[in-house]
Design a protein around this motif. Structure first.
Motif, short mmCIF file in Angstrom:
data_model
loop_
_atom_site.label_atom_id
_atom_site.label_comp_id
_atom_site.label_asym_id
_atom_site.label_seq_id
_atom_site.Cartn_x
_atom_site.Cartn_y
_atom_site.Cartn_z
N ASP A 25 4.88 3.52 15.77
CA ASP A 25 5.50 2.30 15.25
C ASP A 25 6.36 2.66 14.04
OD1 ASP A 25 4.18 0.36 17.00
OD2 ASP A 25 2.36 0.95 15.93
N PHE A 26 7.58 2.13 14.02
CA PHE A 26 8.49 2.36 12.90
C PHE A 26 8.61 1.10 12.06
CE2 PHE A 26 9.71 5.34 16.19
CZ PHE A 26 9.89 6.52 15.49
N GLY A 27 8.80 1.29 10.76
CA GLY A 27 8.88 0.13 9.90
C GLY A 27 9.57 0.41 8.58
N LEU A 28 9.48 -0.55 7.70
CA LEU A 28 10.07 -0.48 6.36
C LEU A 28 8.99 -0.81 5.35
CD1 LEU A 28 12.82 -0.06 4.91
CD2 LEU A 28 13.09 -2.55 4.95
N LYS A 29 8.93 -0.01 4.29
CA LYS A 29 7.87 -0.17 3.30
C LYS A 29 8.48 -0.27 1.91
CE LYS A 29 3.66 2.19 1.64
NZ LYS A 29 2.80 3.38 1.83
N LEU A 54 11.11 1.94 -2.07
CA LEU A 54 11.53 1.36 -0.81
C LEU A 54 11.96 2.46 0.14
CD1 LEU A 54 12.23 -1.32 0.73
CD2 LEU A 54 14.55 -1.05 -0.16
N GLY A 55 11.62 2.32 1.43
CA GLY A 55 12.06 3.31 2.41
C GLY A 55 11.39 3.14 3.76
N PRO A 56 11.74 3.99 4.72
CA PRO A 56 11.18 3.90 6.07
C PRO A 56 9.77 4.47 6.15
CG PRO A 56 12.69 5.75 5.93
CD PRO A 56 12.80 5.03 4.61
N ALA A 199 -0.59 6.00 -11.42
CA ALA A 199 0.09 4.76 -11.08
C ALA A 199 -0.70 3.93 -10.07
CB ALA A 199 1.48 5.04 -10.53
N TRP A 200 -0.71 2.62 -10.30
CA TRP A 200 -1.20 1.66 -9.32
C TRP A 200 -0.01 1.15 -8.51
CZ3 TRP A 200 -6.08 0.74 -7.98
CH2 TRP A 200 -7.10 1.04 -8.89
N HIS A 201 -0.16 1.09 -7.19
CA HIS A 201 0.91 0.63 -6.32
C HIS A 201 0.47 -0.59 -5.52
CE1 HIS A 201 3.63 4.25 -6.52
NE2 HIS A 201 2.51 4.74 -7.03
N VAL A 202 1.35 -1.57 -5.43
CA VAL A 202 1.16 -2.70 -4.53
C VAL A 202 2.27 -2.61 -3.49
CG1 VAL A 202 1.12 -5.20 -4.29
CG2 VAL A 202 0.14 -4.13 -6.33
N ALA A 203 1.90 -2.46 -2.23
CA ALA A 203 2.88 -2.18 -1.17
C ALA A 203 2.81 -3.20 -0.05
CB ALA A 203 2.64 -0.78 -0.59
N VAL A 204 3.94 -3.47 0.55
CA VAL A 204 4.01 -4.29 1.76
C VAL A 204 4.86 -3.52 2.78
CG1 VAL A 204 3.72 -6.50 0.61
CG2 VAL A 204 6.02 -5.54 0.87
N ALA A 205 4.55 -3.71 4.04
CA ALA A 205 5.28 -3.01 5.10
C ALA A 205 5.47 -3.94 6.29
CB ALA A 205 4.55 -1.74 5.54
N TYR A 206 6.58 -3.76 6.96
CA TYR A 206 6.86 -4.50 8.20
C TYR A 206 7.17 -3.50 9.30
CZ TYR A 206 9.05 -7.45 11.71
OH TYR A 206 9.35 -8.07 12.89
N TYR A 207 6.46 -3.57 10.42
CA TYR A 207 6.68 -2.69 11.56
C TYR A 207 7.41 -3.44 12.66
CZ TYR A 207 3.60 0.70 9.36
OH TYR A 207 3.05 1.61 8.49
#
Length: 208
Positions: A25-29, A54-56, A199-207
């Motif tokens: 599955d490919f997406g954007l994060k 931001l990136g793939p 670092a603390w990271h909060v991430a969202v991704a869409y596939y």
């Protein structure tokens, strides 16, 4: 040398599921981060700073139930602050995580993940400034840095993911050097410190 070895290891790991014909599955994060700078000098302390990335991203579903591998190539930009001076760090982040997840119903899942990350500096790596007390300062970032991510998250509606994770550098982030010039402009005392940025990271991704 260590960075090259990590790239090779990541490439080998990621090639395994593709050879096995595993679903991909490919997406954007993207997301935001909150960094905490620590120095090995007790008199140097700075407040938390913010950044974004931001990136793939690509996700491989392994034949073992619940296991996946995800890899990402992200552009990262973070603001740092040392002795009141603002420093802009720009990096490319190559990361690979092993994840284990379980489903809660048909449309919701939770997962934990961990894995290495290679950071390549693509912006300025050395910053200079001078203050009113005639102190000369130099903050030199590492051009290549290895760190590790630990996190957890949720997936929902088959396409979306959200998570939080903690990034831990394997070594120093930068070297900080400053001097103090005496009133006679002759005597100079040099001071050095190493900094480490977690670092603390909060991430969202869409596939797709």
């Amino acid at each position: 040398m260590i960075g090259r070895k990590l790239v090779v290891v990541l490439a080998m790991v990621l090639s395994l599921p593709m050879k096995a014909g595993t679903p991909v599955d490919f997406g954007l994060k993207g997301g935001f981060e909150l960094t905490e700078m620590n120095f090995n000098a007790s008199d140097l302390r700075e407040a938390n700073r913010a950044g974004f990335y931001l990136g793939p991203v690509v996700k491989f579903t392994l034949p073992v139930v619940g296991l996946t591998i995800d890899a990402s190539l992200l552009y990262s930009q973070r603001d740092l602050k040392v002795e009141g001076e603002k420093i802009l760090q720009k990096s490319l982040l190559l990361g690979g995580d092993l994840r284990y997840g379980v489903g809660v119903g048909d449309a919701l899942g939770i997962f934990v993940n961990a894995g290495p990350q290679l950071s390549l500096n693509v912006g300025d790596d050395v910053f200079y400034w001078r203050d009113e007390a005639m102190n000369n300062h130099q903050y030199a970032l590492q051009n290549t840095m290895i760190s590790f991510n630990l996190g957890l998250g949720v997936s929902f509606l088959s396409h979306f993911e959200a998570g939080i994770y903690y990034n831990i550098p394997a070594g120093k982030t930068a070297d900080f050097t400053w001097d103090k010039i005496g009133e006679d402009l002759k005597d100079t005392s040099w001071n050095r410190a190493k900094s480490k940025t977690n670092a603390w990271h909060v991430a969202v991704a869409y596939y797709f």
